[in-house]
Design a protein around this motif. Structure first.
Motif, PDB file in Angstrom:
ATOM      1  N   ALA A 175      -0.368   7.610 -68.367  1.00  0.00           N
ATOM      2  CA  ALA A 175      -1.061   6.361 -68.040  1.00  0.00           C
ATOM      3  C   ALA A 175      -0.197   5.477 -67.160  1.00  0.00           C
ATOM      4  CB  ALA A 175      -1.450   5.632 -69.334  1.00  0.00           C
ATOM      5  N   LEU A 176       1.134   5.463 -67.448  1.00  0.00           N
ATOM      6  CA  LEU A 176       2.030   4.660 -66.629  1.00  0.00           C
ATOM      7  C   LEU A 176       2.082   5.182 -65.183  1.00  0.00           C
ATOM      8  CD1 LEU A 176       4.975   4.147 -69.157  1.00  0.00           C
ATOM      9  CD2 LEU A 176       3.332   2.416 -68.401  1.00  0.00           C
ATOM     10  N   TRP A 177       2.133   6.506 -65.033  1.00  0.00           N
ATOM     11  CA  TRP A 177       2.273   7.089 -63.701  1.00  0.00           C
ATOM     12  C   TRP A 177       0.955   7.139 -62.901  1.00  0.00           C
ATOM     13  CZ3 TRP A 177       6.398   7.952 -60.896  1.00  0.00           C
ATOM     14  CH2 TRP A 177       7.634   8.015 -61.501  1.00  0.00           C
ATOM     15  N   GLU A 178      -0.160   6.813 -63.573  1.00  0.00           N
ATOM     16  CA  GLU A 178      -1.434   6.827 -62.842  1.00  0.00           C
ATOM     17  C   GLU A 178      -1.444   5.802 -61.709  1.00  0.00           C
ATOM     18  OE1 GLU A 178      -4.651   6.334 -65.498  1.00  0.00           O
ATOM     19  OE2 GLU A 178      -4.569   8.395 -66.276  1.00  0.00           O
ATOM     20  N   ASN A 179      -0.883   4.594 -62.020  1.00  0.00           N
ATOM     21  CA  ASN A 179      -0.839   3.571 -60.956  1.00  0.00           C
ATOM     22  C   ASN A 179       0.005   4.045 -59.780  1.00  0.00           C
ATOM     23  OD1 ASN A 179      -2.417   1.748 -62.385  1.00  0.00           O
ATOM     24  ND2 ASN A 179      -0.656   0.890 -63.492  1.00  0.00           N
ATOM     25  N   VAL A 180       1.130   4.746 -60.103  1.00  0.00           N
ATOM     26  CA  VAL A 180       1.977   5.244 -59.028  1.00  0.00           C
ATOM     27  C   VAL A 180       1.256   6.322 -58.222  1.00  0.00           C
ATOM     28  CG1 VAL A 180       4.158   6.366 -58.491  1.00  0.00           C
ATOM     29  CG2 VAL A 180       4.060   4.663 -60.321  1.00  0.00           C
ATOM     30  N   GLU A 181       0.610   7.259 -58.945  1.00  0.00           N
ATOM     31  CA  GLU A 181      -0.096   8.341 -58.236  1.00  0.00           C
ATOM     32  C   GLU A 181      -1.272   7.831 -57.419  1.00  0.00           C
ATOM     33  OE1 GLU A 181       0.744  11.399 -57.884  1.00  0.00           O
ATOM     34  OE2 GLU A 181       2.528  11.224 -59.157  1.00  0.00           O
ATOM     35  N   SER A 182      -1.932   6.790 -57.917  1.00  0.00           N
ATOM     36  CA  SER A 182      -3.059   6.237 -57.155  1.00  0.00           C
ATOM     37  C   SER A 182      -2.587   5.602 -55.845  1.00  0.00           C
ATOM     38  CB  SER A 182      -3.817   5.220 -58.010  1.00  0.00           C
ATOM     39  OG  SER A 182      -2.977   4.120 -58.342  1.00  0.00           O
ATOM     40  N   ASN A 183      -1.334   5.115 -55.846  1.00  0.00           N
ATOM     41  CA  ASN A 183      -0.768   4.527 -54.621  1.00  0.00           C
ATOM     42  C   ASN A 183       0.281   5.432 -53.999  1.00  0.00           C
ATOM     43  OD1 ASN A 183      -2.069   1.784 -54.668  1.00  0.00           O
ATOM     44  ND2 ASN A 183      -1.067   1.729 -56.666  1.00  0.00           N
ATOM     45  N   ARG A 184       0.198   6.711 -54.243  1.00  0.00           N
ATOM     46  CA  ARG A 184       1.221   7.649 -53.781  1.00  0.00           C
ATOM     47  C   ARG A 184       1.298   7.697 -52.242  1.00  0.00           C
ATOM     48  NH1 ARG A 184       3.727  12.149 -56.155  1.00  0.00           N
ATOM     49  NH2 ARG A 184       4.448  13.700 -54.647  1.00  0.00           N
ATOM     50  N   LEU A 212       3.067   4.522 -51.041  1.00  0.00           N
ATOM     51  CA  LEU A 212       4.469   4.541 -51.441  1.00  0.00           C
ATOM     52  C   LEU A 212       5.259   5.570 -50.620  1.00  0.00           C
ATOM     53  CD1 LEU A 212       4.012   4.306 -55.322  1.00  0.00           C
ATOM     54  CD2 LEU A 212       4.795   2.496 -53.786  1.00  0.00           C
ATOM     55  N   SER A 213       4.682   6.777 -50.434  1.00  0.00           N
ATOM     56  CA  SER A 213       5.381   7.807 -49.651  1.00  0.00           C
ATOM     57  C   SER A 213       5.534   7.392 -48.187  1.00  0.00           C
ATOM     58  CB  SER A 213       4.616   9.137 -49.721  1.00  0.00           C
ATOM     59  OG  SER A 213       4.523   9.578 -51.050  1.00  0.00           O
ATOM     60  N   ARG A 214       4.611   6.572 -47.691  1.00  0.00           N
ATOM     61  CA  ARG A 214       4.631   6.173 -46.286  1.00  0.00           C
ATOM     62  C   ARG A 214       5.689   5.115 -46.007  1.00  0.00           C
ATOM     63  NH1 ARG A 214       1.214   6.838 -42.077  1.00  0.00           N
ATOM     64  NH2 ARG A 214       1.064   5.196 -40.502  1.00  0.00           N
ATOM     65  N   TYR A 215       5.900   4.188 -46.989  1.00  0.00           N
ATOM     66  CA  TYR A 215       6.764   3.039 -46.715  1.00  0.00           C
ATOM     67  C   TYR A 215       8.115   3.087 -47.429  1.00  0.00           C
ATOM     68  CZ  TYR A 215       2.713   0.927 -44.550  1.00  0.00           C
ATOM     69  OH  TYR A 215       1.649   0.670 -43.740  1.00  0.00           O
ATOM     70  N   ILE A 216       8.292   3.937 -48.436  1.00  0.00           N
ATOM     71  CA  ILE A 216       9.561   3.986 -49.177  1.00  0.00           C
ATOM     72  C   ILE A 216      10.577   4.776 -48.380  1.00  0.00           C
ATOM     73  CG2 ILE A 216      10.676   5.034 -51.186  1.00  0.00           C
ATOM     74  CD1 ILE A 216       8.312   4.192 -52.848  1.00  0.00           C
ATOM     75  N   LYS A 226      10.363  11.750 -43.667  1.00  0.00           N
ATOM     76  CA  LYS A 226      10.619  10.741 -44.703  1.00  0.00           C
ATOM     77  C   LYS A 226       9.514  10.746 -45.745  1.00  0.00           C
ATOM     78  CE  LYS A 226       9.745   6.441 -44.016  1.00  0.00           C
ATOM     79  NZ  LYS A 226       9.719   5.058 -43.516  1.00  0.00           N
ATOM     80  N   VAL A 227       8.289  11.018 -45.346  1.00  0.00           N
ATOM     81  CA  VAL A 227       7.172  11.047 -46.291  1.00  0.00           C
ATOM     82  C   VAL A 227       7.367  12.175 -47.303  1.00  0.00           C
ATOM     83  CG1 VAL A 227       4.681  11.344 -46.491  1.00  0.00           C
ATOM     84  CG2 VAL A 227       5.621  10.002 -44.615  1.00  0.00           C
ATOM     85  N   ASN A 228       7.829  13.337 -46.808  1.00  0.00           N
ATOM     86  CA  ASN A 228       8.073  14.462 -47.721  1.00  0.00           C
ATOM     87  C   ASN A 228       9.213  14.153 -48.700  1.00  0.00           C
ATOM     88  OD1 ASN A 228       6.065  15.954 -46.478  1.00  0.00           O
ATOM     89  ND2 ASN A 228       7.470  16.845 -44.974  1.00  0.00           N
ATOM     90  N   ARG A 229      10.282  13.507 -48.198  1.00  0.00           N
ATOM     91  CA  ARG A 229      11.395  13.164 -49.098  1.00  0.00           C
ATOM     92  C   ARG A 229      10.978  12.146 -50.144  1.00  0.00           C
ATOM     93  NH1 ARG A 229      14.282  13.507 -44.147  1.00  0.00           N
ATOM     94  NH2 ARG A 229      14.188  11.250 -43.866  1.00  0.00           N
ATOM     95  N   ALA A 230      10.174  11.145 -49.726  1.00  0.00           N
ATOM     96  CA  ALA A 230       9.687  10.150 -50.696  1.00  0.00           C
ATOM     97  C   ALA A 230       8.775  10.800 -51.735  1.00  0.00           C
ATOM     98  CB  ALA A 230       8.954   9.025 -49.969  1.00  0.00           C
TER      99      ALA A 230
END
Length: 402
Positions: free
Chosen positions: A14-23, A26-30, A62-66
């Motif tokens: 449940a905690l990681w759902e928010n992260v996966e929904s914005n994956r 996050l992968s684009r800008y991190i 960078k997207v793949n590394r993130a």
């Protein structure tokens, strides 16, 4: 225990759902280079994980590394989630707010628990040092950029001057190109005129040849007619001689009085012969002298008859010859008139063709003068065009040197 472990897993998911929904965001800008020091300081990832994320040949962009970093943190469970959010809170507050919906507080609870306040201070000092180093590097880079910018401005000024010179050369080149095009157009016109003159000259030459051939044919016909005329004149002379001979024969023939006298003598002889025949038939004997006279008279009569018949035949033949001579004379006179008419026509035709030939020769001389003038104009245009090409090559060479 199994139920509690399942509940823990469900909570983690449940905690990681928010992260996966914005994956994707996050992968684009991190940037993983920023997050891995804090994650290692909190002991969420080790050196091997950091090396895999930052230096793996499989992860090109960078997207793949993130994305790979998110996968590793996902395997760390709730701790990985908490430390990841703290790193987002510190480095990417906007992304932290996007994932959690809360404002960042920057409490760093995990590092405080793991390392204490000294560890947090050490981490912050390291970050400050990194920022100072980055600032110095940016200052050095700014100075380099400024010097490079100054160099580029100087080069830009030089290029602007060169560009102005090139524009000047381009204008001169365009002007020369326009002049060359005009020369080409004039050259094409001269070529067309030359071609038309050549075609006209060829046509006139062909007409001249045809006229010469026609003149030769007419000259041949004139010679043939002259030959026929000479032949007819000779025949006329011959016929004239024959007609003169016939005229002389007619003039030398016996006169009518002589013929009448011969006829009277013939009649007298016939009477005598009849008397002698009547005497002979009566049976009276004739003396020898009379018999001799009778024989002589019979012989003279026979000769007179033969002469008379000869004269009649000769007279008839002379009449026929006179008639034929008159017919031939009329025929030859008509042929002579026709030949004179044809001869005068041929003379006029010859004069006409002679005038035409003179006119054609004058036209040919004019055409030759025009052709020579066109050749001179063409040569001048070609020389001018060659000079334009030489100047153009010279200017091109100067442009290449510039």
């Amino acid at each position: 225990e199994s139920c509690s472990s399942e509940m823990v897993k469900e909570e983690e998911e449940a905690l990681w759902e928010n992260v996966e929904s914005n994956r994707y965001i996050l992968s684009r800008y991190i940037n993983p280079n920023k997050l891995t020091p804090y994650l290692r300081q909190c002991k969420v990832i080790d050196e091997q994980d950091e090396d895999e994320v930052l230096n793996s040949y499989m992860l090109v962009s960078k997207v793949n590394r993130a994305g790979r970093l998110l996968d590793i943190l996902h395997t760390k469970g709730q701790r990985g989630y908490v430390v990841f959010l703290e790193s987002l809170e510190f480095y990417y507050p906007d992304l932290y707010k996007l994932v959690t919906g809360k404002e960042p507080t920057r409490r760093f609870s995990t590092i405080v628990v793991e390392e204490g306040h000294e560890g947090l201070t050490q981490f912050l000092m390291n970050e400050v040092i990194k920022l100072q180093q980055q600032t110095k590097a940016k200052d050095v880079q700014r100075v380099e950029i400024l010097s490079k910018n100054q160099t580029l401005e100087d080069e830009h000024k030089k290029l602007r001057l060169v560009n102005q010179e090139l524009l000047t050369f381009q204008e001169r080149y365009n002007k020369m190109k326009e002049e060359r095009n005009n020369c080409n157009d004039e050259l094409m016109k001269v070529k067309d005129d030359n071609y038309n003159l050549a075609m006209r000259y060829a046509g006139l030459s062909e007409e001249k040849n045809m006229a010469v051939m026609r003149s030769r044919d007419l000259q041949l016909e004139i010679d043939q007619l002259k030959h026929k005329l000479n032949k007819v004149e000779e025949e006329c002379k011959l016929e004239r001689k024959q007609s003169l001979k016939l005229k002389n024969d007619i003039e030398n023939r016996p006169r009518r009085e002589q013929i009448l006298e011969l006829e009277r003598e013939n009649d007298n002889l016939k009477l005598k012969i009849q008397e002698l025949q009547s005497i002979i038939q009566s049976g009276k004997p004739l003396p020898d002298s009379e018999k001799a006279i009778l024989d002589i008279l019979e012989h003279d009569r026979q000769e007179a008859l033969e002469d008379r018949q000869d004269l009649v035949n000769r007279l008839y033949n002379l009449h026929e010859e006179v008639r034929q001579a008159e017919e031939l004379r009329d025929k030859y006179l008509e042929e002579k008139e026709d030949l004179e008419l044809k001869c005068s026509t041929l003379v006029k035709d010859c004069e006409m063709y002679k005038n035409r030939m003179n006119t054609i020769m004058i036209q040919l001389e004019e055409v030759e003068r025009e052709r020579d003038q066109a050749f001179r104009s063409r040569d001048d245009a070609q020389n001018q065009f060659s000079q334009c090409l030489i100047d153009k090559d010279k200017y091109r060479k100067q442009i290449r040197e510039l």
